[in-house]
Design an enzyme around this catalytic site. Structure first.
Site, PDB file in Angstrom:
ATOM      1  N   HIS A 165       0.821  -1.220   0.000  1.00 51.10           N
ATOM      2  CA  HIS A 165       0.000   0.000   0.000  1.00 51.10           C
ATOM      3  C   HIS A 165       0.854   1.269   0.000  1.00 51.10           C
ATOM      4  CE1 HIS A 165      -3.628   2.241   0.287  1.00 51.10           C
ATOM      5  NE2 HIS A 165      -4.358   1.299   0.859  1.00 51.10           N
ATOM      6  N   SER A 166       2.117   1.185   0.400  1.00 49.22           N
ATOM      7  CA  SER A 166       2.993   2.360   0.377  1.00 49.22           C
ATOM      8  C   SER A 166       3.249   2.848  -1.039  1.00 49.22           C
ATOM      9  CB  SER A 166       4.328   2.033   1.060  1.00 49.22           C
ATOM     10  OG  SER A 166       4.962   0.941   0.412  1.00 49.22           O
TER      11      SER A 166
END
Length: 480
Positions: A165-166
């Site tokens: 998700h980063s």
């Protein structure tokens, strides 16, 4: 299950390969050495909120692996997040993007399949579930693609994109994929997202009363947010997770329904598509909990059940034709906030009340600054107290609510992605501290409900899919 005889049809366009390579390359022009991760991206590495996005894409034909790899190579060359390591500085806890040379073969996985599978659908479910048991090694960029050339109920070939998700949120990743797509009817044209003209979260101030309403709703929401971070938990129900659930494997199932059924309900009730989808989910959860409790009275009681609902904070969801993070169409990466949305899981004599109540709840959230405040607060806490304190704050909030929920706009037209025609798109995630996550995404004339569950808490996710589908049928039938 035997393979489908449908031949692979590769669609070539002038936008393919060489044309796409000619687009602005941010790796060479805009990044000078190492760059720090944004506060939000850094937050997704903290315990309890270390989340991966999984996108299952069904193709109408078997997948030509070499053609697919050639597109994937262009993708990683066009966006440095896909060709950079995320390196941790152990002294100060910061992280930086470090560009490296990437071997595409380390990111495209093609497992050998048994030609005599008993059920390809179950095999794909098991495969994705096994992915949720693992993390991508930090020695390479945090993404990979898995190609399963087997026929399922809805597709003739499956590719599974997995991103940390980063790297980006749902909108930015959908944007990136569609930037490498074309309309099936005219491959030279970029697809358009449903409702892409404006942000899903719009605040309109028409008078002083409206301003006071926005301020009041925002204050109430922030108070509830802080109480939830400290002690306020949802009622324990059969779908509420236990502490530590963020580290457990997930089962992913999906159900495809008619988008026209949702849009006809929208028109008849004068609400939004998202209102209808949310109402359908709430009605489906009521049906499911009623069956799990086997007692109407328990479900009818006033229980506290909330969802973490994620909002895109960009001004638009329009597709960025460059596929990079420098376009005027909006920032790339993570630009999201979330709200705590109460779910009314009670018996309603008129099933349309689920949609009406969903609309009322969403109107209150839209008439507030809650998603902007939660995003700002997370960044402010990182700046003042560090990322670990912010991570713990967000973990406490998310673990004290019952489920994660989001609704994404998808392409309005049938598309060709990486040279292959797409049958459906089903996004989800794992690593979140909730036992249940429900994502809805539109694609042409379909809406896919993707459900991610901890099987020890929710061992029968297909039943929940049935209840959601049946709820849509009942709501639509009530309008006849």
């Amino acid at each position: 299950m035997s393979k489908d005889p449908t031949p692979i049809r590769i669609i070539k366009t002038t936008r393919d390969q060489e044309s796409i390579k000619g687009l602005k390359n941010i790796c060479e022009e805009d990044i000078d050495g190492e760059q720090p991760l944004s506060p939000t991206s850094r937050l997704f590495h903290e315990p309890g909120v270390n989340v991966y996005i999984v996108v299952i894409i069904g193709m109408k034909t078997f997948i030509n692996v070499e053609v697919f790899k050639s597109y994937a190579k262009v993708l990683k060359d066009k966006n440095c997040r896909f060709s950079s390591l995320q390196v941790l500085n152990k002294e100060n806890g910061s992280m930086t993007w470090v560009p490296i040379n990437v071997d595409i073969n380390n990111h495209v996985v093609v497992p050998e399949l048994d030609p005599n599978l008993d059920s390809s659908d179950i095999y794909v479910e098991d495969y994705v579930s096994n992915l949720s048991r693992s993390h991508i090694e930090s020695s390479k960029p945090l993404w990979d693609v898995h190609i399963l050339n087997t026929k399922t109920t809805y597709a003739n070939g499956i590719c599974i994109f997995r991103f940390h998700h980063s790297i980006g949120d749902g909108i930015s990743l959908m944007n990136l994929l569609l930037a490498f797509s074309g309309k099936a009817s005219n491959p030279e044209e970029l697809p358009t997202l449903y409702g892409e003209k404006a942000s899903p979260h719009r605040i309109q101030i028409t008078c002083s009363r409206s301003l006071l309403t926005i301020l009041w709703n925002s204050i109430v929401a922030l108070v509830m947010f802080m109480l939830t971070a400290v002690f306020l938990k949802d009622t324990k129900t059969p779908i509420k997770g236990n502490p530590g659930i963020e580290g457990t494997p997930r089962r992913f199932v999906h159900r495809i329904v008619s988008f026209e059924d949702i849009k006809s309900t929208k028109r008849a009730m004068n609400v939004t598509v998202n209102d209808v989808i949310l109402g359908v989910v709430q009605a489906g959860l009521y049906r499911y909990l009623k069956w799990r409790y086997e007692n109407d009275d328990i479900v009818s009681e006033s229980i506290r059940l909330r969802a973490a609902l994620f909002f895109n904070l960009r001004a638009t969801t329009r597709v960025n034709p460059f596929g990079d993070d420098t376009s005027k169409h909006g920032t790339w990466g993570n630009d999201i906030g979330y709200v705590l949305l109460p779910f009314n899981i009670r018996y309603r004599k008129d099933v349309l009340d689920y949609v009406r109540e969903a609309r009322a709840s969403m109107e209150r959230k839209k008439a507030s600054l809650e998603p902007f405040c939660t995003s700002f607060l997370a960044k402010l806490v990182i700046k003042l107290f560090g990322v670990k304190v912010s991570g713990k704050l967000n973990y406490n909030v998310l673990s004290n609510v019952t489920l994660g929920y989001s609704s994404l706009p998808g392409p309005q037209e049938e598309i060709i992605l990486f040279g292959h025609e797409v049958a459906y798109i089903a996004p989800s995630c794992y690593g979140q501290p909730m036992a249940l996550a429900i994502h809805a995404v539109s694609y042409v004339d379909k809406v896919t409900f993707m459900i991610s569950v901890d099987e020890e808490i929710i061992p029968d996710p297909q039943t929940l899919c049935d209840d959601i589908q049946q709820s849509l049928h009942l709501i639509k039938s009530s309008l006849a």
